[in-house]
Enzyme design. Structure first.
Site, short mmCIF file in Angstrom:
data_model
loop_
_atom_site.label_atom_id
_atom_site.label_comp_id
_atom_site.label_asym_id
_atom_site.label_seq_id
_atom_site.Cartn_x
_atom_site.Cartn_y
_atom_site.Cartn_z
N ARG A 174 -7.53 -1.81 -6.07
CA ARG A 174 -8.02 -3.06 -5.53
C ARG A 174 -9.20 -3.59 -6.34
O ARG A 174 -9.30 -4.79 -6.61
CB ARG A 174 -8.42 -2.88 -4.07
CG ARG A 174 -7.22 -2.88 -3.15
CD ARG A 174 -7.49 -2.30 -1.79
NE ARG A 174 -6.34 -2.51 -0.93
CZ ARG A 174 -5.18 -1.85 -1.04
NH1 ARG A 174 -5.05 -0.91 -1.96
NH2 ARG A 174 -4.15 -2.11 -0.25
N HIS A 180 1.58 2.54 3.94
CA HIS A 180 0.63 3.67 4.02
C HIS A 180 0.78 4.38 5.37
O HIS A 180 1.06 3.74 6.38
CB HIS A 180 -0.78 3.10 3.86
CG HIS A 180 -1.86 4.10 3.59
ND1 HIS A 180 -2.23 5.08 4.49
CD2 HIS A 180 -2.68 4.27 2.51
CE1 HIS A 180 -3.22 5.80 3.99
NE2 HIS A 180 -3.50 5.33 2.79
N HIS A 199 -11.19 -2.50 1.45
CA HIS A 199 -11.32 -1.14 0.91
C HIS A 199 -12.05 -1.05 -0.43
O HIS A 199 -11.75 -0.20 -1.26
CB HIS A 199 -9.93 -0.49 0.79
CG HIS A 199 -9.99 1.01 0.82
ND1 HIS A 199 -8.98 1.82 0.30
CD2 HIS A 199 -10.93 1.86 1.31
CE1 HIS A 199 -9.29 3.09 0.49
NE2 HIS A 199 -10.47 3.14 1.09
N CYS A 250 -5.76 3.69 -3.96
CA CYS A 250 -6.02 2.48 -3.18
C CYS A 250 -7.24 1.70 -3.67
O CYS A 250 -7.13 0.58 -4.17
CB CYS A 250 -6.21 2.83 -1.71
SG CYS A 250 -4.87 3.77 -0.97
N ASP A 252 -0.19 -0.91 -4.88
CA ASP A 252 -1.49 -0.42 -5.36
C ASP A 252 -1.42 0.95 -6.03
O ASP A 252 -2.33 1.35 -6.74
CB ASP A 252 -2.52 -0.39 -4.23
CG ASP A 252 -2.21 0.62 -3.15
OD1 ASP A 252 -1.08 1.14 -3.08
OD2 ASP A 252 -3.12 0.90 -2.34
N ASN A 253 -0.38 1.72 -5.76
CA ASN A 253 -0.17 3.01 -6.43
C ASN A 253 1.24 3.46 -6.15
O ASN A 253 1.99 2.81 -5.42
CB ASN A 253 -1.18 4.08 -5.97
CG ASN A 253 -1.42 4.13 -4.49
OD1 ASN A 253 -2.51 3.81 -4.02
ND2 ASN A 253 -0.41 4.52 -3.73
N LYS A 297 -6.20 -5.65 3.94
CA LYS A 297 -7.05 -4.49 3.64
C LYS A 297 -8.00 -4.78 2.48
O LYS A 297 -7.57 -5.13 1.38
CB LYS A 297 -6.15 -3.30 3.31
CG LYS A 297 -6.85 -2.07 2.75
CD LYS A 297 -5.84 -0.95 2.55
CE LYS A 297 -6.39 0.19 1.71
NZ LYS A 297 -5.44 1.32 1.60
N LYS A 300 1.05 9.11 -6.11
CA LYS A 300 -0.31 8.61 -5.93
C LYS A 300 -1.31 9.71 -6.29
O LYS A 300 -1.09 10.87 -5.97
CB LYS A 300 -0.48 8.19 -4.47
CG LYS A 300 -1.88 7.85 -4.02
CD LYS A 300 -1.87 7.56 -2.51
CE LYS A 300 -3.25 7.27 -1.97
NZ LYS A 300 -3.22 6.97 -0.53
N ASP A 302 0.82 -1.21 0.00
CA ASP A 302 0.00 0.00 0.00
C ASP A 302 0.86 1.26 0.00
O ASP A 302 1.60 1.51 0.96
CB ASP A 302 -0.88 -0.04 1.26
CG ASP A 302 -2.11 0.84 1.17
OD1 ASP A 302 -2.22 1.62 0.22
OD2 ASP A 302 -2.97 0.72 2.06
N ASP A 303 0.78 2.05 -1.07
CA ASP A 303 1.45 3.36 -1.13
C ASP A 303 2.97 3.26 -1.15
O ASP A 303 3.66 4.07 -0.53
CB ASP A 303 1.02 4.25 0.05
CG ASP A 303 -0.36 4.85 -0.12
OD1 ASP A 303 -1.11 4.36 -0.98
OD2 ASP A 303 -0.70 5.79 0.61
#
Length: 547
Positions: A55, A200, A110, A51, A304-305, A108, A373, A13-14
């Site tokens: 996903r 993140h 989301h 995010c 994810d980004n 996660k 992002k 994540d991130d």
């Protein structure tokens, strides 16, 4: 092979393109490096810059707008922006049921708007046989909101255990699921989705992990960006003709930066978050080895980004974070107040802090690319992609330059498992699969691929072959030759007006087909519904209004 391959899909994540060791970074990631050395690294793989949309796209093989996740899990009203995974899509575990797979998820989710009551957009209702993780998109690593097992809230598991840490909990649950499957369902293949929240914000990490990075970033972001580019070139991931982008113009040279001790601590904690994740990946691989399943398991790792340049400002309110967004708690488990905001007088890492590492370090994380992002320039959408499968990938340690993006992950999984993509699911019509399998690239690079499209909050792009047309909303379209200039320094739009017009027309047709709503309309909806932007959206919304 006597049995269909297991699939372990790991998403973090991130994280920036060049953070982990095998992609040129300073973070110690021996387990990911091991997977890369015995598998493949892809140099041109892309996510969707945010995010929830990433996903949704990853899980369904569609573009996020087609799934109901046009922006995040907030309901903006129109179709494609409802903030819930809809029923015009089918998830990877739902599709794999036809091939006899069991499915487990740790981490996660989301992609559901309702955070408290199970809905048809929750994991157990979308094909998973077991779920442990959070429904919400962010929060404390020590005591997160919406911690769920199956369909039941289990926040007390974290609240009552002083040693509890979310990254470890995700890893341990995934390893346990693998061992449990081997004991109870040895004749069936499995799909395991491991969705970390690291790295993140907030910057939360163990002191022993942080200590590993003391001094590692002392050279500062300028020197380290140059070093990363050279490592990427030396490893064959990037071409030596590509130049490093300029430092973000909003950020000072490292030599002029203030509060260096705090800045270094921020990057050290960020690195420690990734380090802890890699340690957990090691335990997952150990579970696969101990159960004799590693050789016939396709392990996929990606982010994810791009890295996140969001600052948690001093003016952010407890009400916004705790009550409205529900991404924090006001106190620690022992009752101490949590201090929100990037205050250089307070070092990040402990449970009573809630900080982010800021634009300059995100600029390093995305080196050598532009932006972050949210945006569709290379820094926003470029991700490492590692694939490891001893029985299915004969090559070891090679780099693939074949371009690809998130819808291709589902297409690849269905291909290697010989699973058909359904036209209907449970009596409902399903949108056609948008991705294309990367299986051919397991052997060698594939020279051509179909056109790729992106859109998020008005930021948009289309890539046809080596040409990429991209827009930072609300600015004009820019045109880049990805073969000669992947760092997007030489805008060729003025020299190729016909190409720009043709690519824009193709983008417009895709946007209409997939239900993309222009950013102007989204801003009007926010205004009509009197929805103030969250702190991370403020700069983006302000840029749009100025435009």
């Amino acid at each position: 092979m006597s049995k269909k391959p297991n699939i372990v899909l790991i998403l973090n994540d991130d994280m920036g393109y060049s953070d982990i060791g095998c992609y040129g970074g300073e973070v110690q990631t021996p387990n990911l490096d091991r997977l890369a050395a015995a598998g493949l690294r892809f140099s041109q793989f892309y996510n969707t810059a945010r995010c929830s949309p990433s996903r949704a796209s990853l899980l369904t093989g569609l573009h996020p707008h087609q799934t109901g996740i046009g922006i995040l899990t907030y309901d903006f009203g129109p179709e494609g922006y409802a903030g819930n995974l809809n029923h015009r899509c089918v998830t990877i575990p739902e599709a794999l049921k036809a091939s006899g797979y069991r499915a487990y998820m740790s981490g996660k989710w989301h992609v559901a708007g309702n955070l408290t009551e199970p809905t048809d957009a929750w994991p157990m209702q979308r094909g998973f046989d077991a779920f442990f993780g959070t429904i919400i998109g962010a929060g404390s690593f020590y005591d997160p909101n919406t911690l769920t097992r199956g369909n039941d809230n289990v926040e007390q598991e974290a609240s009552a255990d002083e040693s509890w840490f979310y990254t470890d909990a995700i890893s341990d649950d995934a390893a346990a699921a693998i061992r449990r499957h081997a004991k109870e369902h040895a004749d069936a293949p499995f799909f395991q989705y491991v969705a970390y929240t690291a790295p993140h914000w907030p910057l939360h990490a163990h002191e022993e992990d942080i200590a590993k990075y003391k001094g590692r970033f002392d050279a500062g972001w300028d020197a380290l960006r140059e070093q990363r580019l050279q490592k990427l070139v030396d490893s064959g991931l990037l071409r030596d003709i590509w130049r490093l982008t300029d430092r973000d113009p909003t950020q000072p040279a490292w030599t002029l930066a203030e509060h260096k001790a705090w800045l270094l601590r921020c990057m050290e904690v960020y690195a420690a978050q990734i380090d802890r994740m890699d340690q957990g990946i090691g335990r997952i691989l150990q579970a696969l080895e101990e159960t004799g399943q590693l050789d016939n398991t396709l392990v996929i790792f990606l982010a994810d980004n791009g890295a996140c340049a969001e600052d948690i400002p001093e003016h952010v309110t407890v009400d916004e974070l705790v009550n409205k967004l529900r991404i924090a708690k006001a106190t620690t488990r022992s009752g101490e107040p949590v201090h929100f905001g990037n205050n250089p007088e307070l070092m990040p890492g402990p449970e009573n802090t809630y900080q982010s590492y800021g634009t300059a370090w995100a600029n390093l994380s995305n080196a050598p690319f532009r932006l972050y992002k949210h945006w569709i320039h290379e820094g926003g959408i470029s991700t490492p992609l590692i694939m490891h499968w001893p029985q299915g990938i004969a090559q070891r340690g090679e780099v693939r330059h074949t371009p690809g993006y998130l819808p291709d992950i589902m297409a690849t999984i269905l291909d290697v498992t010989a699973t058909p993509y359904p036209v209907k699911y449970q009596g409902r019509d399903i949108e056609p699969l948008e991705g294309h399998s990367l299986r051919q690239a397991f052997v060698q690079d594939v020279p051509e691929r179909p056109t790729m499209f992106w859109e998020h909050e008005g930021n948009a792009a289309v890539r046809i072959g080596n040409w990429k047309l991209v827009r930072k909303y609300p600015q004009e379209w820019e045109l880049y030759d990805m073969e000669a200039d992947r760092t997007e320094l030489n805008d060729l739009a003025a020299q190729h007006p016909e190409r720009v017009a043709d690519m824009k027309a193709q983008y417009d047709a895709w946007a209409e087909r997939c239900g993309v709503i222009p950013r102007e309309k989204i801003l009007q909806l926010m205004k009509d519904q009197k929805t103030p932007p969250a702190f991370w959206e403020e700069e983006i919304v302000e840029d749009a209004r100025k435009g």
